[in-house]
Structures are given as structure tokens and as C-alpha cells.
Design a protein around this motif. Structure first.
Motif, short mmCIF file in Angstrom:
data_model
loop_
_atom_site.label_atom_id
_atom_site.label_comp_id
_atom_site.label_asym_id
_atom_site.label_seq_id
_atom_site.Cartn_x
_atom_site.Cartn_y
_atom_site.Cartn_z
N ASP A 166 0.80 -1.22 0.00
CA ASP A 166 0.00 0.00 0.00
C ASP A 166 0.83 1.28 0.00
O ASP A 166 0.29 2.38 -0.16
N ALA A 167 2.14 1.17 0.15
CA ALA A 167 2.97 2.37 0.23
C ALA A 167 2.87 3.26 -1.01
O ALA A 167 2.88 4.50 -0.89
N PRO A 168 2.78 2.71 -2.24
CA PRO A 168 2.68 3.60 -3.40
C PRO A 168 1.48 4.54 -3.36
O PRO A 168 1.53 5.64 -3.93
N PHE A 169 0.40 4.14 -2.69
CA PHE A 169 -0.81 4.95 -2.68
C PHE A 169 -0.64 6.24 -1.85
O PHE A 169 -1.44 7.16 -1.98
N LEU A 170 0.40 6.29 -1.03
CA LEU A 170 0.66 7.52 -0.28
C LEU A 170 1.07 8.68 -1.20
O LEU A 170 0.89 9.85 -0.85
N LEU A 171 1.58 8.34 -2.38
CA LEU A 171 2.00 9.38 -3.32
C LEU A 171 0.83 10.23 -3.81
O LEU A 171 1.04 11.35 -4.29
N TYR A 172 -0.37 9.71 -3.68
CA TYR A 172 -1.54 10.48 -4.14
C TYR A 172 -1.78 11.72 -3.28
O TYR A 172 -2.53 12.62 -3.69
N GLY A 173 -1.17 11.81 -2.13
CA GLY A 173 -1.30 13.00 -1.31
C GLY A 173 -0.77 14.25 -2.01
O GLY A 173 -1.19 15.37 -1.68
#
Length: 402
Positions: A166-173
Motif C-alpha cells: 500500500d505504500a505507493p498509494f501515499l504518493l496520491y497526497g
């Protein structure tokens, strides 16, 4: 609006447009290399993990014309901001998902307003702010920004996926940050994007386009992004993992290397356009697609796959800005948001159908990923020939001398 040529590199507006456009490729590019990790985390097959891309694409394909209509009615800047916010918040929320269906639901919310919708609205804003040769130059710069983001997305997503699915989804911030900057600093266009339309808006928007040229451009868009999302971002990662035993981080690095070339070619699009028409450049791009995909099919090693992907990336750098520039040119300012958002529907439709076109033969028929990629290469070659004919042959792909 200015009619001067060249990219206004000292303009703050340009960098806000670049930032908005750069968010868009995060829709799939950071997720593609992480698909194997997502499949392992939730215990699903590669086909089901591909739904993480499909679930994003379907809502946007349906809602993009609606978003474009309101962008034309209310003003494109006013619509871009909430799209950025929803895209970012829903993306980060994926990190809280405990079931696979939650991931798909949040991706669907993201897809209803983000990704290619943001890219198309940004390209429409370029058409609003700039005219003449400057529009072509800025369109190339913004398209290059999209390509650079597309290039960085896979390596970031793949690297982060080695730590956690799930770490890649933090980039959407980052999308939320861009929204705040747009509200604060991006001035409204002085023309375009503030029109009023009655209930026949969509019909009038379609009627305003030259039919043959529009169908050719939208068809090329569908084919190019189906090859990109289905082949490069879905089939290639599974090929590299299954055949060469590469982990997500190295997969992302290989895809990024190819997409960096796409960005470089996109920056040079303005110079290429001095010699070839927009449709001529798109035709050349499809030739690169064919050579790249056939190269992946025939490659004997991972470095060979990288070389072939670079050829494909060059093609993508040719196609992306040329199609956008052509569509922006044939669309009037009162319908530009709708016309570019219809492009989004086509792109997201390609996102939806692209992955299954490659994963289903590989998993259900047991043919592996090499054969679908090779067949796609042949299809791209046929597409290049069809575009050459549609452009009017050798004379049509060249820019007429002034």
C-alpha cells in the motif's frame, strides 16, 4: 492570451499547469509495478489484481464527458480543484483498506474524477491560455511533464511496493498539495472555459468536430493507451517477474527507463512538428509501438526487454502531445473541455479493456505473456499503416511548406 512562440519558462502559470498535469499519470503508473505485491497481499490472481486498474478506469470513462461539460459551463479551473482533492484523498485512503473489494471501491472513486480527466482538463486549459505557436510549444511542455511523471511513477511505485503493497498509494497526497496551489495562484482564463450551454451540449460539441479527423484521433488514442496500459503497465511487469524473476523495484526501474525516453521525445515534439503533421507524428509513433512490442516478444533477456520498451516509449512520446494538440486545435473554446474530456473517456476505456486483453490469454489460455505482446505488436503495425492512409499518404504526413 499570447500569440508569441516558445515556452514561457518564467511564467508561474506554466508551472502550475505542469504540476496539475504531472499528477495525472499517477493513476496507473505507480500501481502497475505493484500489482504482483497487491496480488500476494490479498491472495488474488494476476487477473483479479489487474482489476485495480480496471476499477479506476470504468467510472471515469462514463463520467468524463459530464466533468467536461461542467468544466465548460462553470470554468475549467473551478472544476480542476475538486477533482484534484477527491483524487488525492481517495488514493491515500486505499492504504486503510483491509479487503480487496475496498481497494477496488476506492479506486473507482478516484477514477470518477482523476487521472486522465485531470490531464485532459489541463490540456484544455493550455488551449484557453495560449494561442498560435505558443499553444503548440506549451502543449509539448505539458505533455513532456506528463511523460516525466509517467517515467518516475513506475520506479517510485515499484520501490515503495517492495516495502509494503500500500505504500505507493501515499504518493496520491501530492494531488491535495497541487489543489491548494491552484486555488491560490492560478488565474482564471481570460477566454474560454466559462461558456453557457443548454441541454444539447454534448450533441453540439460532437457536431462541432470534423467527423473523420475526430474519429481518427480518438481511435488512435484508444489503441495507443490500450497498448500502454495493457502491454507495458500490466503484461510486462508479470513477464519480467515470471520469466526473469525480477522484483517490483527492478520492474519499476525498467519501465521508468523506457518512459524517460518518452518524456525526452515529447519535449522535442515542437521541433518534429516543423517537418511532420500531427497525424504524421502519430503514425511514426505507432511504428515505434509495433517495433517495441515485437522487440519485447523476441527479447532474449531483461536488458533486451528494456531496449524494446525504450522504442515503445519513444512512440508514446510522439503520440501523446500530437493527439492532444490536434484535438485542441479542432475544438472551439466553448466545447474544448468536453472534447478533451471525451478523449478522457477513450483513455479510460483503454485502461479498462487493455489489461484483460493481455492477462486473459496469458492466464486462461496458458499462452504466457510473450504471445499477446507479439500479437499486439503486429496490430500496432497495422494501425500505423491505417493512420498513414488516413493522413493522405506521404504528402499528408508532411507539413506543407509555407
Amino acid at each position: 492570451m499570447s500569440d508569441e512562440g516558445g515556452v514561457p519558462w518564467r511564467s508561474g502559470r506554466l508551472y502550475l499547469l505542469l504540476a496539475t498535469a504531472a499528477v495525472a499519470p499517477l493513476d496507473v503508473n505507480i500501481v502497475g509495478p505493484a500489482l504482483p505485491a497487491i496480488a500476494d497481499a490479498f491472495g488474488v490472481s494476476s487477473t483479479r489484481s489487474g482489476l485495480v486498474i480496471t476499477a479506476f478506469a470504468v467510472p471515469g470513462a462514463v463520467l468524463a464527458p459530464v466533468v467536461g461539460m461542467y468544466a465548460d459551463r462553470l470554468g475549467r479551473r473551478r472544476v480542476v480543484v475538486p477533482c484534484l482533492l477527491i483524487f488525492g484523498v481517495a488514493g491515500v485512503a486505499v492504504t486503510l483498506a483491509t479487503e480487496f473489494w475496498m481497494v477496488l471501491a476506492l479506486r473507482a472513486i478516484q477514477g470518477s474524477v482523476g487521472g486522465s480527466i485531470l490531464a485532459s482538463l489541463t490540456l484544455a486549459l493550455v488551449g484557453d491560455y495560449y494561442e498560435g505557436t505558443r499553444r503548440n510549444a506549451v502543449m509539448g511542455a505539458v505533455s513532456a511533464g506528463i511523460s516525466f511523471s509517467a517515467a518516475g511513477g513506475p520506479v517510485l511505485g515499484g520501490t515503495l511496493a517492495t516495502r509494503s503493497w500500500d505504500a505507493p498509494f501515499l504518493l496520491y497526497g501530492s494531488s491535495v498539495v497541487v489543489a491548494v496551489l491552484v486555488v491560490r495562484y492560478l488565474d482564471p482564463p481570460t477566454a474560454g472555459g466559462e461558456g453557457r450551454h443548454d441541454g444539447s451540449y454534448l450533441r453540439d460539441a460532437v457536431a462541432s468536430l470534423p467527423t473523420r479527423e475526430a474519429l481518427t484521433l480518438y481511435g488512435a488514442t484508444l489503441a495507443s493507451f490500450a497498448l500502454f496500459f495493457g502491454g507495458v503497465l500490466t503484461a510486462v511487469p508479470f513477464l519480467l517477474e515470471g520469466t526473469y524473476g525480477l522484483e517490483s523495484g527492478r520492474i519499476g526501474a525498467l519501465v521508468t527507463g523506457a518512459m524517460l525516453l518518452a518524456a525526452v521525445v515529447a519535449v522535442c515534439n515542437g521541433r518534429i512538428a516543423r517537418h511532420l503533421s500531427d497525424l504524421g507524428i502519430v503514425t511514426l509513433g505507432f511504428v515505434c509501438y509495433a517495433a517495441g512490442l515485437l522487440g519485447v516478444w523476441a527479447a532474449p533477456s531483461a536488458p533486451g526487454v528494456l531496449l524494446a520498451l525504450c522504442v515503445f516509449g519513444a512512440g508514446h512520446g510522439l503520440v501523446l502531445p500530437s493527439v492532444a494538440s490536434a484535438l485542441s486545435s479542432i475544438a472551439g473554446p466553448e466545447f474544448r473541455g468536453g472534447v478533451m474530456s471525451l478523449r478522457t473517456s477513450v483513455v479510460l476505456g483503454a485502461q479498462a479493456v487493455g489489461p484483460p486483453l493481455f492477462t486473459l490469454p496469458a492466464t486462461e489460455l496458458g499462452v504466457g505473456y510473450e504471445l499477446p505482446l507479439g500479437v499486439a505488436g503486429v496490430a500496432a503495425g497495422v494501425g500505423a499503416l491505417a493512420l498513414f492512409v488516413a493522413a493522405g499518404g506521404r504528402a499528408g504526413v508532411r507539413v506543407a511548406p509555407e
